[in-house]
Design an enzyme around this catalytic site. Sequence first.
Site, PDB file in Angstrom:
ATOM      1  N   GLU A   1      68.988  26.379  16.819  1.00 24.36           N
ATOM      2  CA  GLU A   1      67.643  26.172  17.346  1.00 24.36           C
ATOM      3  C   GLU A   1      67.774  25.447  18.686  1.00 24.36           C
ATOM      4  O   GLU A   1      68.159  24.280  18.720  1.00 24.36           O
ATOM      5  CB  GLU A   1      66.826  25.302  16.389  1.00 24.36           C
ATOM      6  CG  GLU A   1      66.508  25.960  15.066  1.00 24.36           C
ATOM      7  CD  GLU A   1      65.623  25.049  14.209  1.00 24.36           C
ATOM      8  OE1 GLU A   1      64.566  25.506  13.766  1.00 24.36           O
ATOM      9  OE2 GLU A   1      65.999  23.886  13.989  1.00 24.36           O
TER      10      GLU A   1
ATOM     11  N   ASP B   1      70.923  23.396  13.128  1.00 25.67           N
ATOM     12  CA  ASP B   1      69.556  22.921  13.084  1.00 25.67           C
ATOM     13  C   ASP B   1      69.293  22.029  14.301  1.00 25.67           C
ATOM     14  O   ASP B   1      70.140  21.216  14.668  1.00 25.67           O
ATOM     15  CB  ASP B   1      69.363  22.126  11.790  1.00 25.67           C
ATOM     16  CG  ASP B   1      67.933  21.688  11.570  1.00 25.67           C
ATOM     17  OD1 ASP B   1      67.083  22.571  11.373  1.00 25.67           O
ATOM     18  OD2 ASP B   1      67.674  20.467  11.595  1.00 25.67           O
TER      19      ASP B   1
END
Length: 661
Positions: free
Chosen positions: A374, A345
Site C-alpha cells: 500500500e 501493509d
Amino acid sequence: MQNIAGAVALAAIVCSQAKADDARFADFPVYQGDDLELTVCPAGTSFALWSPEAQAARVLIYNTGLNGEPVMTLDMAKGQQGVWRAAVPEQLYGKFYTFQIQYDGRWLDETPGIWAKAAGANGKRAAIIDFDATDPAGWADDKGPAISSITDAVIYEMHHRDFSISPTSGIANKGKFLALTEEGTHSPMGDKTGIDHLKELGITHVHILPSYDYNSVDETNLPANQYNWGYDPWNYNVPEGSYSTNPSDPATRVREMKQMVKSLHDNGIGVVMDVVYNHTANNDDSNFSLTAPGYFYRHRPDGSYSDASGCGNETASERQMMRDYIVNSVLYWAKEYHIDGFRFDLMGIHDIETMNEVAAALKAYNPSIFVYGEGWTAGDSPLPGEQRALKDNAYLMPGVAVFSDDIRDAVKGHYSNAADRGFATGKPGNEETVKIGIVGATAHPQVDYAKGNNSRKPYAAAPTQVINYVSCHDDLTLTDKLAKSMPDATEADRQRAARLAQTIVFTSQGTPFMFAGEEVFRDKKGVHNSYKSPDSINAIDWTLKHDNAEQFAYYKELIRLRREHPAFRMTTTEDVAKHLVFDDVKQPNVISYSLIDHANGDEWKEIKLIFNGSDEPVEVKVPRGRWTVIANDCQINVDGLGTFKGGKAIVVPVSALILAR
Ligand code: CA
C-alpha cells in the site's frame, strides 16, 4: 546457570514513555550477526539480545508456554555492539523462554524477544523447537510457481476464516491453515470448494491476510470463535496460533503452515503473505519496546509515539536495526516457509531504501518472489515525504509494486463514499483515470495524467509496479459497493457491473488482484470495516457458487483470457506505449483501445477492447476483418463466442466487447 525456581518474584513494570530524542538512535551500535536471540547447536543453547541501553538482561527458562515459574534464570553478560549473551551447554528443546531487561533502574516486563520463531499460546513465551522436525514430507524439494514477471500473477486475497469457516465449505479444518490442504471438498450443491475451487478459478497466487502471530484472538479460547483480520502484530516470525489445530504446541502451527504452503505449491499455486511491519499492536509493552525501548519507533518532538499507521504507533525503518529486521524477517519466511511474495501493509510508512533492500534480498534468494504494498500512510509521519515508500515514489523502487487506487476508485466509485459511482456504474469523468489503470500507471502518449482523479503523474517506471483491483478486504466488497451505489438496480444488473469492472482490471497492464469470493458475488452485509466482525459477516457462503454460477463462469474465463494471452501482461513502459493504442472516443463512460502487433508475443495480432459503462448502447466502428468475438454482453469465451466482420459494432450498456484477430 542458576536455578531459581519459585525463588524470585519477577518485577512486572511497563516502561513509561520512550525517550524523546529520536536523533540519538542514529548513534546506537548496530549488530548484523545471524545469531540474535536463540541459537541451538550440538554444543548447547545460546541467547543473544540486542539491547544497547539495558542496564542488565536475563533469560528466563520455562517448562510451559503459559503459567508456572521459571525453572532456570540466566544472567546475560554485555558484549560488543549492544548485544547481551548467555549460554548453556545443553540443547533446550521443548523449553520456553523470555528475556527481561533492566532499563532506567527497573526490570521491564518479560518478552519473547523480537526474533521468536516458535511460541506458546498467545505468543507470550518463545519456544525452543527442532525446525527440521516440522518439515512435511518432500519439503526439501518444495517450490512455488516460477514466474518471470509479477504481471504473470493473478492474486486472490483471502482470510483463512472467510474462506473455509462456513459449513457450506465442506472443509473439515475450518478456519485453519490445514483448510488449504484438503482436496475433493465441495458445497452442499456439489460445487468445488477449497483448494479445488482455487484451481478451477485459475488464480496463480493466494494472498493470505496476516498469518504471523497477532494479538487480538485469544489462542487459549478458540471455541469463542473470535475473528480478526490480524493487523495487530505481536510476534513477526511465528505463525498465528489460532489458525493451527493446537496453539499450545509450538511445533504444530509451524508444521501446519508448511503443510498449507506445500499443498498449494503441489497444486501450482503460490503463497503471498500480508506483512505489517509498519506498526505493532502495543506501544510500551510491545516486544520491540521491551527489547530496546524507543529505538524501533518514531516519535513526535514531545516524545510521544507518532502515528502514521492510525493504530497508535509507527516503526522506524530508516534505523539500521529496524531495516535489517524487516529484510531478515521476510527472508526468513521465504526460506523457512517457502513464501512466494509479500504484501506490505501501509508501505508508505517505510522508507524507500528499506523497500529496495527488501526487494533486492528476496529477488537474490528467489527471482520468482515479488513484493507489493500500500503506497500510502494512514496518518502523518515524521519521515519526510520524499523518503517514504509512497505510490507517487514507486518509480524510485523498481522492484516493488503498489496498489492502484486510481483504477479502484475510478471504476467503481470512491471507496469512502458508498453511494458514489464510477466508470462501470455510469458516472462520467473517470475515463482518464481508468486509462491510467489500463496502462499500468506508466507514461503513455495518449494518457493525460493532469486529468487523473488521484495521481497526476505516471508513477510506475514499468507496468510491473502496479497492482490493479476494484476491491479488497478493506472497505465495501464489490457486491456491497454495487448494492449501495445502485440501490434501484436488480441483482442481475449489479452482476453485469461487477463483470465490467473486473474485465477492466483483468485486461489492464499491471497485475490483477481480487478479493476472495467475489467470483461467487459474496457480500459482507454492507459492513465496510469487518476486521473483527463475526463469521456471519465475513464467511463466504459457498452455496453462492451455485446461485451465481454464471458469475463464477465469467470470472474463470476472464482469468483464462489473461493467462493465455501475454498481450495483457507487458513488462515495459516502452512496450505498452508501442502496443496499446486508444481510440478517439467522445461519449462519456466509454473507452476503446487495441493491443496491436502481437503485443508481448501474443498469438493474436490485434485485440480490441471496448468498455461501455453508460446506460445507453454505444455504436463503434471496427476495422473490416476476420474478428473473433471474445466477450460481448457480459458473456465471455476465450475460444470465441462467434465471428464479426467489422464495421459498426454495438456495445450494449454496462458491458465489455472484446474482439481478436
Ligand atoms: Ca496470536
